[in-house]
Write a protein that holds these residues in place. Structure first.
Motif, short mmCIF file in Angstrom:
data_model
loop_
_atom_site.label_atom_id
_atom_site.label_comp_id
_atom_site.label_asym_id
_atom_site.label_seq_id
_atom_site.Cartn_x
_atom_site.Cartn_y
_atom_site.Cartn_z
N GLU A 106 -53.71 -33.18 -54.60
CA GLU A 106 -55.17 -33.19 -54.61
C GLU A 106 -55.60 -33.74 -53.25
O GLU A 106 -55.50 -34.95 -52.99
N ILE A 107 -56.04 -32.83 -52.39
CA ILE A 107 -56.53 -33.26 -51.07
C ILE A 107 -57.83 -33.99 -51.32
O ILE A 107 -58.76 -33.44 -51.93
N THR A 108 -57.89 -35.24 -50.89
CA THR A 108 -58.94 -36.12 -51.37
C THR A 108 -59.75 -36.71 -50.22
O THR A 108 -59.23 -37.47 -49.41
N HIS A 157 -62.91 -32.99 -53.41
CA HIS A 157 -61.47 -32.95 -53.66
C HIS A 157 -61.05 -31.49 -53.86
O HIS A 157 -61.75 -30.74 -54.55
N VAL A 158 -59.92 -31.14 -53.29
CA VAL A 158 -59.43 -29.76 -53.39
C VAL A 158 -57.96 -29.79 -53.79
O VAL A 158 -57.17 -30.51 -53.16
N ASN A 159 -57.60 -29.05 -54.83
CA ASN A 159 -56.19 -28.98 -55.21
C ASN A 159 -55.49 -27.88 -54.44
O ASN A 159 -55.98 -26.75 -54.36
N ALA A 160 -54.34 -28.22 -53.88
CA ALA A 160 -53.54 -27.26 -53.13
C ALA A 160 -52.25 -27.04 -53.92
O ALA A 160 -51.47 -27.98 -54.11
N LEU A 161 -52.05 -25.82 -54.42
CA LEU A 161 -50.91 -25.53 -55.29
C LEU A 161 -49.78 -24.88 -54.50
O LEU A 161 -50.02 -23.95 -53.73
N ASN A 162 -48.59 -25.40 -54.71
CA ASN A 162 -47.36 -24.86 -54.11
C ASN A 162 -47.26 -25.09 -52.61
O ASN A 162 -46.55 -24.37 -51.92
N ILE A 163 -47.99 -26.07 -52.09
CA ILE A 163 -47.88 -26.36 -50.65
C ILE A 163 -46.58 -27.10 -50.37
O ILE A 163 -45.93 -27.64 -51.28
N GLU A 166 -46.30 -29.18 -47.30
CA GLU A 166 -46.56 -30.39 -46.52
C GLU A 166 -47.88 -30.98 -46.97
O GLU A 166 -48.85 -30.23 -47.17
N ALA A 167 -47.92 -32.29 -47.12
CA ALA A 167 -49.16 -32.94 -47.56
C ALA A 167 -50.27 -32.68 -46.55
O ALA A 167 -50.03 -32.62 -45.34
N ILE A 168 -51.48 -32.50 -47.06
CA ILE A 168 -52.65 -32.26 -46.22
C ILE A 168 -53.54 -33.49 -46.29
O ILE A 168 -53.81 -34.01 -47.38
N LYS A 169 -53.95 -33.96 -45.12
CA LYS A 169 -54.68 -35.23 -45.05
C LYS A 169 -56.14 -35.05 -45.47
O LYS A 169 -56.81 -34.13 -45.00
N GLY A 170 -56.62 -35.94 -46.33
CA GLY A 170 -58.03 -35.95 -46.68
C GLY A 170 -58.84 -36.59 -45.57
O GLY A 170 -58.40 -37.55 -44.95
N HIS A 213 -62.05 -26.64 -44.20
CA HIS A 213 -60.87 -27.12 -43.48
C HIS A 213 -59.66 -27.17 -44.42
O HIS A 213 -58.55 -26.75 -44.04
N TYR A 214 -59.86 -27.64 -45.64
CA TYR A 214 -58.74 -27.73 -46.60
C TYR A 214 -58.25 -26.33 -46.99
O TYR A 214 -57.04 -26.09 -47.06
N ILE A 215 -59.19 -25.45 -47.28
CA ILE A 215 -58.80 -24.07 -47.64
C ILE A 215 -58.03 -23.43 -46.47
O ILE A 215 -56.99 -22.79 -46.68
N ASP A 216 -58.52 -23.65 -45.25
CA ASP A 216 -57.86 -23.08 -44.07
C ASP A 216 -56.45 -23.64 -43.90
O ASP A 216 -55.52 -22.93 -43.51
N GLN A 217 -56.30 -24.94 -44.18
CA GLN A 217 -54.97 -25.56 -44.04
C GLN A 217 -53.99 -25.00 -45.06
O GLN A 217 -52.82 -24.81 -44.76
#
Ligand SMILES: [Zn+2]
Ligand SMILES: [Zn+2]
Length: 421
Positions: A138-140, A146-152, A154-158, A169-173
């Motif tokens: 959950e990118i927070t 908050h955005v959930n990233a499924l099956n990623i 590498e962790a994405i920084k909030g 930005h989260y969707i693009d990452q």
């Protein structure tokens, strides 16, 4: 297991053959949850206890979506009375799993337990065709979306900032990782009415918004709207975003997921963020992460808080499905959509001084998200007139959900929108 035959896109061939012969690759319904927290972030229980909870109750997949992190590397959690991990909790884990399962480290006065990683949990719980764990985060943004990233991978920084810019930005990452790793991954925007919320207009600024939580089982998320703050129900956000985006993107579809967002597994009642409230049923060829995510991407799933469906068919002329009716329960199905040429104007919500209410979503015409038909039938079918832009369905039963996020919540389901061409 859910062996019911789910027919989405392969209906026509058997019909042409005149018999309902099984398709070569028979899709099945898989029940799962994509938004779950454990001791890796702010959940109150060790991940293995939670994974066991879902598996024992017939879920076929689960994705832990911890705030900020993937479940990887060494993480130790202090064992202390009156904490999320007490000595009694550790004894219970030993009994449920094994004495050797638990790894304890003593450092000075601190006794700590190592948390099982995603790989270790997979090794223990995954069972072909029966149960699967896949990675998520959950990118927070603290105090923001908050955005959930499924099956990623590498962790994405909030981060902090403008909500629409952050979500984009989260969707693009997530999309960048999908390209980089060549694996299917998706992002879903979470609990859009939580805290200050995300407005419809912010969501309309996004490029590539494909999934959002139409239902989240956390008690603080206002699924059905928060009028005082100018927050529409999630269903209303959905219809406005779907309709407005279709004006400029003729193939646009927004899919709704139901999730638990579970944090609390020790006390069970309304007001606690317990598991078991919201899930998705995915019609996939097999129980593996690729097949599940690809099925989600093509809309081959529905969201549920208790109502189960089958035979969801959209054949270009109609949308139909069957309800797995429980004895003594009544079901109301609404087919919802927006007609071509709808009134797309909107107005800001004003406060008592006549100023726009901060962070309120605009109000839109009733022509958006109209109830096109309503039925109590357990095999509902809506025939397109050709005037609709899209049609989706919501099914509400008269059965109270056990342990709901809020008192009085009824078991329901949501069928994804389909375009009418
Ligand atoms: Zn959240
Ligand atoms: Zn969460």
């Amino acid at each position: 297991m859910h062996r019911e035959l789910g027919i989405f896109f392969r209906l026509t061939i058997p019909l042409l053959l005149g018999v309902l012969a099984p398709a070569p690759c028979e899709a099945e319904w898989y029940k799962g949850v994509t938004h779950v927290h454990s001791l890796w972030s702010d959940g109150d229980t060790a991940p293995e206890v939670i994974a066991a909870w879902y598996k024992e109750r017939g879920y076929n997949f689960a994705a832990f979506s911890e705030h900020h992190v993937l479940q990887e590397g060494d993480k130790y959690f202090s064992i202390m009375p009156d904490s999320y991990l007490t000595p009694a909790d550790v004894e219970e884990i030993k009994q449920q799993f094994d004495e050797d399962w638990v790894e304890i480290k003593q450092e000075g006065n601190s006794t700590r337990m190592r948390l099982k990683t995603h790989e270790e949990l997979k090794k223990h719980f995954d069972e072909p065709g029966k149960f699967l764990l896949f990675p998520a985060e959950e990118i927070t943004s603290l105090g923001g979306p908050h955005v959930n990233a499924l099956n990623i991978r590498e962790a994405i920084k909030g981060e902090r900032g403008d909500y629409a810019v952050l979500i984009q930005h989260y969707i693009d990452q997530v999309n960048a990782q999908r390209q980089q790793y060549g694996l299917p991954m998706i992002a879903h925007v979470n609990h859009i009415n939580f805290s200050d919320g995300v407005t419809t207009e912010e969501l309309l600024k996004l490029h590539g918004l494909e999934f959002f939580e139409v239902y989240n089982g956390h008690p603080a998320v206002h699924n059905w709207g928060n009028a005082g703050k100018g927050m529409p129900a999630t269903d209303r956000h959905w219809d406005v975003i779907e309709s407005m985006n279709l004006l400029t993107q003729p193939d646009y579809l927004l899919y709704g997921v139901a999730t638990d967002d579970s944090h609390e597994y020790k006390a069970w009642e309304v007001g606690k963020s317990n598991p078991g409230r919201g899930w998705i049923m995915v019609n996939a060829d097999s129980l593996d992460t690729d097949a599940l995510i690809r099925a989600l991407q093509k809309g081959a799933f529905y969201a549920s808080t208790g109502v189960l469906l089958d035979n969801i068919v959209s054949d270009g002329k109609s949308l139909s499905f069957t309800i797995q009716a429980k004895e003594g329960v009544q079901y109301k199905t609404q087919f919802i959509g927006t007609l071509k040429g709808f009134d797309s104007r909107s107005q800001p919500v004003l406060d008592t001084a006549g100023k726009p209410l901060p962070r309120a979503s605009h109000t839109y015409s009733d022509e958006i998200g109209k109830v096109l038909a309503e039925t109590g039938d357990t095999s509902p079918r809506y025939a397109f007139t050709g005037n609709e832009l899209y049609v989706r369905a919501k099914i509400v039963s008269d059965k109270l959900q056990d342990n709901p996020f809020a008192d009085g919540d009824l078991e329901s389901a949501w069928v994804q929108p389909v375009l009418v061409k």
